[in-house]
Design an enzyme around this catalytic site. Structure first.
Site, PDB file in Angstrom:
ATOM      1  N   GLY A  78       0.777  -1.237   0.000  1.00 16.41           N
ATOM      2  CA  GLY A  78       0.000   0.000   0.000  1.00 16.41           C
ATOM      3  C   GLY A  78       0.803   1.279   0.000  1.00 16.41           C
ATOM      4  O   GLY A  78       0.225   2.366  -0.070  1.00 16.41           O
TER       5      GLY A  78
ATOM      6  N   PRO B 139       4.668  -5.199  -1.040  1.00 15.22           N
ATOM      7  CA  PRO B 139       4.562  -3.994  -1.862  1.00 15.22           C
ATOM      8  C   PRO B 139       4.383  -4.322  -3.343  1.00 15.22           C
ATOM      9  O   PRO B 139       4.931  -5.305  -3.845  1.00 15.22           O
ATOM     10  CB  PRO B 139       5.915  -3.313  -1.649  1.00 15.22           C
ATOM     11  CG  PRO B 139       6.863  -4.452  -1.419  1.00 15.22           C
ATOM     12  CD  PRO B 139       6.071  -5.513  -0.692  1.00 15.22           C
TER      13      PRO B 139
ATOM     14  N   ARG C  73       2.932  -1.391  -5.934  1.00 12.16           N
ATOM     15  CA  ARG C  73       3.088  -0.066  -6.546  1.00 12.16           C
ATOM     16  C   ARG C  73       4.435   0.578  -6.245  1.00 12.16           C
ATOM     17  O   ARG C  73       5.061   1.161  -7.135  1.00 12.16           O
ATOM     18  CB  ARG C  73       1.973   0.837  -6.027  1.00 12.16           C
ATOM     19  CG  ARG C  73       1.837   2.156  -6.745  1.00 12.16           C
ATOM     20  CD  ARG C  73       0.867   3.066  -5.997  1.00 12.16           C
ATOM     21  NE  ARG C  73      -0.393   2.422  -5.709  1.00 12.16           N
ATOM     22  CZ  ARG C  73      -1.435   2.374  -6.550  1.00 12.16           C
ATOM     23  NH1 ARG C  73      -1.354   2.964  -7.711  1.00 12.16           N
ATOM     24  NH2 ARG C  73      -2.539   1.749  -6.213  1.00 12.16           N
TER      25      ARG C  73
ATOM     26  N   CYS D  65     -14.938   4.168 -27.280  1.00 13.91           N
ATOM     27  CA  CYS D  65     -16.258   4.802 -27.256  1.00 13.91           C
ATOM     28  C   CYS D  65     -16.875   4.775 -25.866  1.00 13.91           C
ATOM     29  O   CYS D  65     -17.809   4.016 -25.591  1.00 13.91           O
ATOM     30  CB  CYS D  65     -17.159   4.123 -28.282  1.00 13.91           C
ATOM     31  SG  CYS D  65     -16.440   4.272 -29.911  1.00 13.91           S
TER      32      CYS D  65
HETATM   33  C1  PLP Z   1      -2.952  -5.316  -3.830  1.00 14.08           C
HETATM   34  C2  PLP Z   1      -2.371  -5.894  -2.617  1.00 14.08           C
HETATM   35  C3  PLP Z   1      -1.068  -5.549  -2.217  1.00 14.08           C
HETATM   36  C4  PLP Z   1      -0.214  -4.551  -2.956  1.00 14.08           C
HETATM   37  O1  PLP Z   1      -0.638  -3.239  -2.786  1.00 14.08           O
HETATM   38  P1  PLP Z   1       0.244  -2.013  -3.332  1.00 14.08           P
HETATM   39  O2  PLP Z   1      -0.582  -0.826  -3.043  1.00 14.08           O
HETATM   40  O3  PLP Z   1       0.437  -2.213  -4.787  1.00 14.08           O
HETATM   41  O4  PLP Z   1       1.524  -2.009  -2.580  1.00 14.08           O
HETATM   42  C5  PLP Z   1      -0.558  -6.179  -1.100  1.00 14.08           C
HETATM   43  N1  PLP Z   1      -1.280  -7.072  -0.393  1.00 14.08           N
HETATM   44  C6  PLP Z   1      -2.541  -7.419  -0.738  1.00 14.08           C
HETATM   45  C7  PLP Z   1      -3.269  -8.421   0.071  1.00 14.08           C
HETATM   46  C8  PLP Z   1      -3.131  -6.834  -1.854  1.00 14.08           C
HETATM   47  O5  PLP Z   1      -4.378  -7.174  -2.183  1.00 14.08           O
END
Ligand code: PLP
Length: 404
Positions: free
Chosen positions: A233, A269, A271, A338
């Site tokens: 996250g 992680p 993103r 579209c």
């Molecule tokens: C999507 C997800 C992540 C990764 O989240 P990022 O925001 O891309 O770091 C990690 N753990 C779980 C359980 C997820 O669903």
């Protein structure tokens, strides 16, 4: 990504010369950026030596996963497909965790056969299913339980996952019941408590709260977990916002927590590893003036890159060649699909643009190509990896004849 004499470079490759060799639209990744992101992530949490499981749902390109594996990372997967892909990339199953609210018995059975590190369960019903399958396989399986800490991650509503109203995780009361019911199971070993409160988090406070909730929960349950999986996250700077996550504060909260509880930390992680490591290179097909604005109609569309249409996400768009002629007029950057939501960005002014000129949509490495589709029966874009002065194509081009 940087400009040299007004020309955009990806490492040592000129983006303009690249766009003459590869048909637009295409994704372009930087090896160096991935490497830097991984090294920075590791150094942010150095002394606690976490297991870092890359979130495969953010980017599942086999080549990218092989790079990520080469730096020692594991994987966080959410389907059998992602698990197979992670294994194919050479990631050791003992570094793989399996998340998700709706793993099917077939997927659980497969994960058990592959001997992955943890299945992170998200309901009582799922724990029962895992136990039954473990029994049939005559095995004792390591699982985690995902806590819903009821925290607002202060991010886009559509990517928040840790509030009571979200479908993810198990609330405290229910989790205590599950611990009681299964802690003596012959076929399950509850090893991990996991959380993941959302994505693109830029404020450390939701993380601090999350750690407090975990701390309180452990004290209340008196259960000894071997792992605490803090999820992912971590937000990135999408150019248009200037905020960055304060990793130091997050790190010091974790260190405080570890003084009270001797556990191993897992991160998931996505993103923050791959998000800012790619551009989507796209050509202007037409420029259409209308009602005091210009529509810049690109050859990339929402089927190629869906985040703006799906979540209202903002991604900067930059020219491959800068000029100093500014046009003070609203610019709407749109695709040919579209749908009115097939729009990437609106800016109040922009440098003068021409038909056939090439632009780059920034920070598209995470939740980019993985969300691409054939909507409007368009082929998906290919992916290119730049490493120093070389580039190579890292996905197969789709041919229109094949898909029709
Ligand atoms: C999507 C997800 C992540 C990764 O989240 P990022 O925001 O891309 O770091 C990690 N753990 C779980 C359980 C997820 O669903």
């Amino acid at each position: 990504m940087l400009y040299k004499k007004n020309n955009l470079y990806i490492e040592k490759v000129s983006s303009i010369s690249l766009s003459k060799k590869v048909k637009t639209p295409f994704y372009c990744y930087s090896y160096k950026k991935i490497e830097d992101n991984i090294n920075r992530f590791k150094s942010n949490f150095k002394s606690i030596k976490p297991l870092i499981c890359f979130s495969v749902k953010s980017n599942n390109n086999l080549h990218i996963l092989k790079i990520i594996r080469s730096f020692g990372l594991g994987a966080d997967v959410v389907s059998k497909g992602e698990l197979l892909r992670a294994i194919k990339a050479g990631i050791n199953p003992n570094k793989i965790v399996f998340s998700g609210v709706g793993k099917t018995p077939e997927e659980i059975n497969f994960a058990i056969k592959k001997k992955i590190l943890l299945i992170n369960a998200e309901s009582h019903s799922e724990v029962e299913t895992i136990e039954n399958i473990a029994k049939k396989n005559k095995k004792k399986i390591n699982i985690g339980l995902r806590l819903n800490p009821n925290i607002d991650a202060q991010t886009l509503k559509k990517i928040s996952t840790g509030r009571n109203e979200d479908k993810f995780g198990i609330n405290e009361k229910e989790l205590l019941k599950i611990l009681k019911a299964f802690h003596n199971s012959k076929h399950l070993k509850i090893k991990c408590l996991s959380v993941h409160i959302g994505s693109q988090i830029l404020d450390h406070k939701p993380y601090s709260k999350m750690i407090k909730v975990i701390n309180n929960f452990i004290n209340k349950s008196k259960y000894k977990f071997e792992y605490i999986d803090l999820g992912g996250g971590m937000g990135i700077n999408y150019n248009l916002n200037k905020k960055v996550l304060n990793y130091k504060k997050y790190y010091s909260e974790i260190k405080k927590f570890l003084k009270k509880h001797r556990v191993k930390i897992i991160f998931e992680p996505g993103r923050s590893i791959i998000g800012d490591a790619a551009l989507l290179i796209t050509k202007i097909i037409y420029i259409k003036p209308a009602n005091n604005k210009n529509f810049i109609i690109l050859d990339a569309a929402m089927n190629d890159f869906m985040r703006p249409a799906l979540y209202g996400a903002s991604h900067n768009i930059v020219p491959l060649k800068k000029n100093r002629n500014i046009l003070n007029k609203v610019h709407d950057f749109v695709g040919p699909v579209c749908e009115s939501t097939d729009k990437f960005l609106t800016l109040k002014k922009y440098q003068k643009l021409k038909k056939n000129e090439i632009l780059a949509i920034c920070d598209v490495g995470a939740y980019g190509i993985v969300l691409a589709s054939n909507y409007n029966l368009r082929t998906k874009p290919i992916e290119v990896l730049v490493n120093s002065s070389k580039f190579k194509i890292i996905s197969k081009r789709e041919y229109i004849n094949k898909i029709i």
